[in-house]
Design a protein around this motif. Structure first.
Motif, mmCIF file in Angstrom:
data_model
loop_
_atom_site.group_PDB
_atom_site.id
_atom_site.type_symbol
_atom_site.label_atom_id
_atom_site.label_comp_id
_atom_site.label_asym_id
_atom_site.label_seq_id
_atom_site.Cartn_x
_atom_site.Cartn_y
_atom_site.Cartn_z
ATOM 1 N N VAL A 217 0.872 -1.177 0.000
ATOM 2 C CA VAL A 217 0.000 0.000 0.000
ATOM 3 C C VAL A 217 0.909 1.227 0.000
ATOM 4 O O VAL A 217 1.786 1.354 0.855
ATOM 5 C CB VAL A 217 -0.919 0.047 1.239
ATOM 6 N N GLU A 218 0.716 2.128 -0.961
ATOM 7 C CA GLU A 218 1.522 3.341 -1.074
ATOM 8 C C GLU A 218 0.617 4.571 -1.033
ATOM 9 O O GLU A 218 -0.376 4.642 -1.762
ATOM 10 C CB GLU A 218 2.305 3.349 -2.394
ATOM 11 N N ALA A 219 0.971 5.544 -0.187
ATOM 12 C CA ALA A 219 0.178 6.772 -0.062
ATOM 13 C C ALA A 219 1.074 7.988 -0.248
ATOM 14 O O ALA A 219 2.264 7.959 0.113
ATOM 15 C CB ALA A 219 -0.503 6.816 1.302
ATOM 16 N N ILE A 220 0.503 9.063 -0.793
ATOM 17 C CA ILE A 220 1.279 10.285 -1.014
ATOM 18 C C ILE A 220 0.348 11.500 -0.960
ATOM 19 O O ILE A 220 -0.813 11.425 -1.364
ATOM 20 C CB ILE A 220 2.024 10.245 -2.369
ATOM 21 N N SER A 221 0.871 12.595 -0.431
ATOM 22 C CA SER A 221 0.140 13.861 -0.377
ATOM 23 C C SER A 221 0.938 14.933 -1.114
ATOM 24 O O SER A 221 2.169 14.978 -1.035
ATOM 25 C CB SER A 221 -0.066 14.293 1.078
ATOM 26 N N TYR A 222 0.223 15.820 -1.818
ATOM 27 C CA TYR A 222 0.834 16.966 -2.485
ATOM 28 C C TYR A 222 0.445 18.282 -1.811
ATOM 29 O O TYR A 222 0.551 19.357 -2.411
ATOM 30 C CB TYR A 222 0.435 16.996 -3.965
ATOM 31 N N ALA A 223 0.007 18.206 -0.549
ATOM 32 C CA ALA A 223 -0.431 19.412 0.156
ATOM 33 C C ALA A 223 0.712 20.408 0.361
ATOM 34 O O ALA A 223 0.465 21.596 0.581
ATOM 35 C CB ALA A 223 -1.042 19.036 1.508
ATOM 36 N N ASN A 224 1.953 19.914 0.258
ATOM 37 C CA ASN A 224 3.093 20.827 0.415
ATOM 38 C C ASN A 224 3.223 21.804 -0.749
ATOM 39 O O ASN A 224 3.848 22.855 -0.614
ATOM 40 C CB ASN A 224 4.395 20.030 0.564
ATOM 41 N N VAL A 225 2.612 21.459 -1.877
ATOM 42 C CA VAL A 225 2.727 22.329 -3.055
ATOM 43 C C VAL A 225 1.367 22.735 -3.630
ATOM 44 O O VAL A 225 1.307 23.545 -4.546
ATOM 45 C CB VAL A 225 3.562 21.651 -4.169
ATOM 46 N N MET A 226 0.272 22.184 -3.107
ATOM 47 C CA MET A 226 -1.060 22.467 -3.657
ATOM 48 C C MET A 226 -1.977 23.051 -2.586
ATOM 49 O O MET A 226 -1.930 22.648 -1.430
ATOM 50 C CB MET A 226 -1.694 21.178 -4.201
ATOM 51 N N LEU A 267 -9.384 23.997 -10.261
ATOM 52 C CA LEU A 267 -8.212 23.393 -9.631
ATOM 53 C C LEU A 267 -8.282 21.868 -9.720
ATOM 54 O O LEU A 267 -7.274 21.199 -9.951
ATOM 55 C CB LEU A 267 -8.133 23.847 -8.172
ATOM 56 N N LEU A 268 -9.487 21.338 -9.553
ATOM 57 C CA LEU A 268 -9.697 19.892 -9.642
ATOM 58 C C LEU A 268 -9.305 19.362 -11.016
ATOM 59 O O LEU A 268 -8.498 18.433 -11.146
ATOM 60 C CB LEU A 268 -11.165 19.562 -9.358
ATOM 61 N N SER A 269 -9.883 19.939 -12.053
ATOM 62 C CA SER A 269 -9.691 19.404 -13.403
ATOM 63 C C SER A 269 -8.248 19.530 -13.878
ATOM 64 O O SER A 269 -7.766 18.705 -14.655
ATOM 65 C CB SER A 269 -10.629 20.115 -14.390
ATOM 66 N N GLU A 270 -7.522 20.532 -13.386
ATOM 67 C CA GLU A 270 -6.146 20.749 -13.834
ATOM 68 C C GLU A 270 -5.141 19.819 -13.159
ATOM 69 O O GLU A 270 -4.054 19.588 -13.691
ATOM 70 C CB GLU A 270 -5.732 22.202 -13.572
ATOM 71 N N ASN A 271 -5.499 19.278 -11.977
ATOM 72 C CA ASN A 271 -4.475 18.599 -11.185
ATOM 73 C C ASN A 271 -4.783 17.181 -10.719
ATOM 74 O O ASN A 271 -3.856 16.395 -10.493
ATOM 75 C CB ASN A 271 -4.157 19.450 -9.946
ATOM 76 N N ILE A 272 -6.050 16.815 -10.525
ATOM 77 C CA ILE A 272 -6.358 15.576 -9.825
ATOM 78 C C ILE A 272 -5.809 14.339 -10.542
ATOM 79 O O ILE A 272 -5.293 13.415 -9.911
ATOM 80 C CB ILE A 272 -7.892 15.432 -9.582
ATOM 81 N N VAL A 273 -5.873 14.313 -11.852
ATOM 82 C CA VAL A 273 -5.377 13.155 -12.601
ATOM 83 C C VAL A 273 -3.868 13.222 -12.776
ATOM 84 O O VAL A 273 -3.147 12.249 -12.521
ATOM 85 C CB VAL A 273 -6.078 13.063 -13.971
ATOM 86 N N LYS A 274 -3.372 14.382 -13.162
ATOM 87 C CA LYS A 274 -1.954 14.553 -13.495
ATOM 88 C C LYS A 274 -1.036 14.192 -12.329
ATOM 89 O O LYS A 274 -0.059 13.447 -12.498
ATOM 90 C CB LYS A 274 -1.708 16.002 -13.929
ATOM 91 N N LEU A 275 -1.333 14.676 -11.133
ATOM 92 C CA LEU A 275 -0.424 14.490 -10.001
ATOM 93 C C LEU A 275 -0.301 13.028 -9.591
ATOM 94 O O LEU A 275 0.795 12.471 -9.544
ATOM 95 C CB LEU A 275 -0.898 15.323 -8.801
ATOM 96 N N GLY A 276 -1.415 12.406 -9.269
ATOM 97 C CA GLY A 276 -1.374 11.056 -8.722
ATOM 98 C C GLY A 276 -0.999 9.990 -9.718
ATOM 99 O O GLY A 276 -0.207 9.079 -9.415
ATOM 100 N N PHE A 277 -1.528 10.073 -10.922
ATOM 101 C CA PHE A 277 -1.312 8.986 -11.871
ATOM 102 C C PHE A 277 0.018 9.105 -12.600
ATOM 103 O O PHE A 277 0.468 8.162 -13.239
ATOM 104 C CB PHE A 277 -2.505 8.883 -12.819
ATOM 105 N N THR A 278 0.670 10.263 -12.487
ATOM 106 C CA THR A 278 2.059 10.366 -12.919
ATOM 107 C C THR A 278 2.962 9.727 -11.871
ATOM 108 O O THR A 278 3.927 9.021 -12.192
ATOM 109 C CB THR A 278 2.459 11.842 -13.125
ATOM 110 N N LYS A 279 2.625 9.941 -10.601
ATOM 111 C CA LYS A 279 3.390 9.348 -9.504
ATOM 112 C C LYS A 279 3.308 7.823 -9.505
ATOM 113 O O LYS A 279 4.248 7.140 -9.064
ATOM 114 C CB LYS A 279 2.856 9.878 -8.166
ATOM 115 N N LEU A 280 2.225 7.274 -10.030
ATOM 116 C CA LEU A 280 2.059 5.826 -10.067
ATOM 117 C C LEU A 280 3.223 5.148 -10.796
ATOM 118 O O LEU A 280 3.642 4.040 -10.414
ATOM 119 C CB LEU A 280 0.723 5.459 -10.731
ATOM 120 N N LYS A 281 3.760 5.787 -11.816
ATOM 121 C CA LYS A 281 4.894 5.210 -12.546
ATOM 122 C C LYS A 281 6.075 4.985 -11.607
ATOM 123 O O LYS A 281 6.722 3.926 -11.638
ATOM 124 C CB LYS A 281 5.301 6.127 -13.700
#
Length: 380
Positions: A217-226, A267-281
């Motif tokens: 199980v892997e978890a990550i937050s981007y609250a430091n930059v978003m 803000l949702l449409s610009e970031n929600i997919v890009k951030l997490g699913f890029t990190k998945l790689k």
């Protein structure tokens, strides 16, 4: 370290399925007028049915804690006495019935037949159910516990009722129903649903039927930059910071409808997919896991609008997952926030379609301040 298995999955969905055309009969009309955004949002999100823990008269039929306790009892429907062997209860939700006591102890209070055990309440939004899962997983993995229950649930319908917005309905009207403001206030009313799901985690496989071995199980937050995207109990300042309800007067809390859920749609449409699913790689590389070995991909999505966007990001990062491997029940169950991934897993787990050795990837994004949890399971 012990191995950890999900041996049973259960759900509770309140009352009857509610169609799109019935929604305003339950939620009411803001300022006495039908919503201008309802059909647009429903057309984009693809949801055709959902569940509410309220009647058409607005009366509550279940609390959040009651729904969770009913889902947990379903885990032990065949052998009710086995609930006494559970050593840990972890319950995640965005919508506890009260600020204090915590959500999980209220669930525990609805289970007098259980034992006196450790109880944990992760806070958050969609990821809170997965944080509850990870705490339970690590507890069993480490050998601290042998048997644990974790849950994800929501009871949002009371927050979506028209009277939550009445205090500012006149202001919205004075703004000539500015499309962006109306959409921001109205958007989530047509997205969210009530319900609860539960996992039973053990350090050994089920003696009858399949189990799901938890690989990681892997978890990550981007609250430091978003900045915050979805929020409740607060007002958003021009600089993107939040001013919480505790710093508002009681009159301001009502006047600004601070108890309604709001979302910054842009803000949702610009970031929600890009951030997490890029990190998945990066996560798959760290875990030395080949994406081609995935048999079932269960993404928690709030809308089918995001389905192609996720697929595109996966393609761009060379971790494509063919659509025939995707599984979601958003269309028929609605978006139950932290409970959605549990209820997706329950449907797939009990479908009779899983085969031992298959790999299942779970993906849960949270738009609140952009957090994500990914998990790999193996059918055992």
């Amino acid at each position: 370290m012990q191995e950890v298995y999900i041996t049973k999955i259960a759900k509770f969905l309140p009352n009857e399925l509610i169609s799109n055309d019935e929604m305003e009969q339950y939620l009411g009309l803001i300022n006495g007028k039908p919503s201008k955004s309802r059909r647009i949002v429903l057309r984009n999100n693809g949801i055709q049915g959902r569940y509410y823990a309220i009647t058409k008269e607005g009366k509550s039929t279940h609390t959040n804690a009651q729904m969770v306790s009913l889902a947990i009892r379903m885990l032990f429907a065949e052998h009710p006495e086995d609930i006494k062997s559970v050593e840990l209860l972890c319950c995640g939700t965005s919508t506890p019935d009260q600020l204090m006591p915590s959500h999980a102890v209220m669930v525990h209070g609805n289970l007098p037949e259980s034992s006196s055990i450790e109880v944990v309440s992760p806070s958050g939004v969609c990821c809170s159910g997965m944080h509850a899962f990870k705490y339970a997983y690590l507890s069993v993995l480490s050998g601290d516990k042998q048997k644990a229950v974790c849950t994800g649930s929501e009871r949002v319908s009371p927050l979506l009722k028209a009277d939550t917005f009445d205090a500012e309905a006149e202001k919205i009207e004075l703004l000539n129903n500015d499309p962006y403001i109306a959409f921001e206030k109205d958007f989530l009313r047509w997205m969210l649903s009530d319900g609860a799901g539960a996992f039973l985690l053990e350090n050994k496989k089920s003696e009858s039927g399949i189990s799901l071995k938890v690989e990681w199980v892997e978890a990550i937050s981007y609250a430091n930059v978003m900045e915050s995207c979805m929020y409740m109990g607060a007002d958003k300042n021009e600089d993107g910071t939040l001013k919480g309800y505790i710093d508002h007067s009681p009159a301001e809390i009502l006047d600004k409808s601070l108890l309604s859920i709001k979302q910054d749609v842009k803000l949702l449409s610009e970031n929600i997919v890009k951030l997490g699913f890029t990190k998945l790689k990066d996560i798959l590389a760290k875990r030395t896991f080949n994406v081609d070995d995935i048999t079932h991909f269960l993404p928690h999505i709030s809308s089918y609008f995001f389905e192609d966007k996720i697929a595109k990001i996966l393609d761009e990062n060379e971790i494509s997952i063919p659509k025939e491997k995707w599984f979601t029940n958003l269309r028929t169950k609605g978006n139950i926030g932290s409970g959605s991934i549990y209820i997706m897993c329950e449907e797939l787990f009990n479908s009779g379609k899983l085969v031992k050795g298959e790999k299942i990837l779970l993906a849960v994004p949270e738009s609140s301040r952009f957090s994500y949890v990914f998990c790999l399971l193996t059918v055992a």
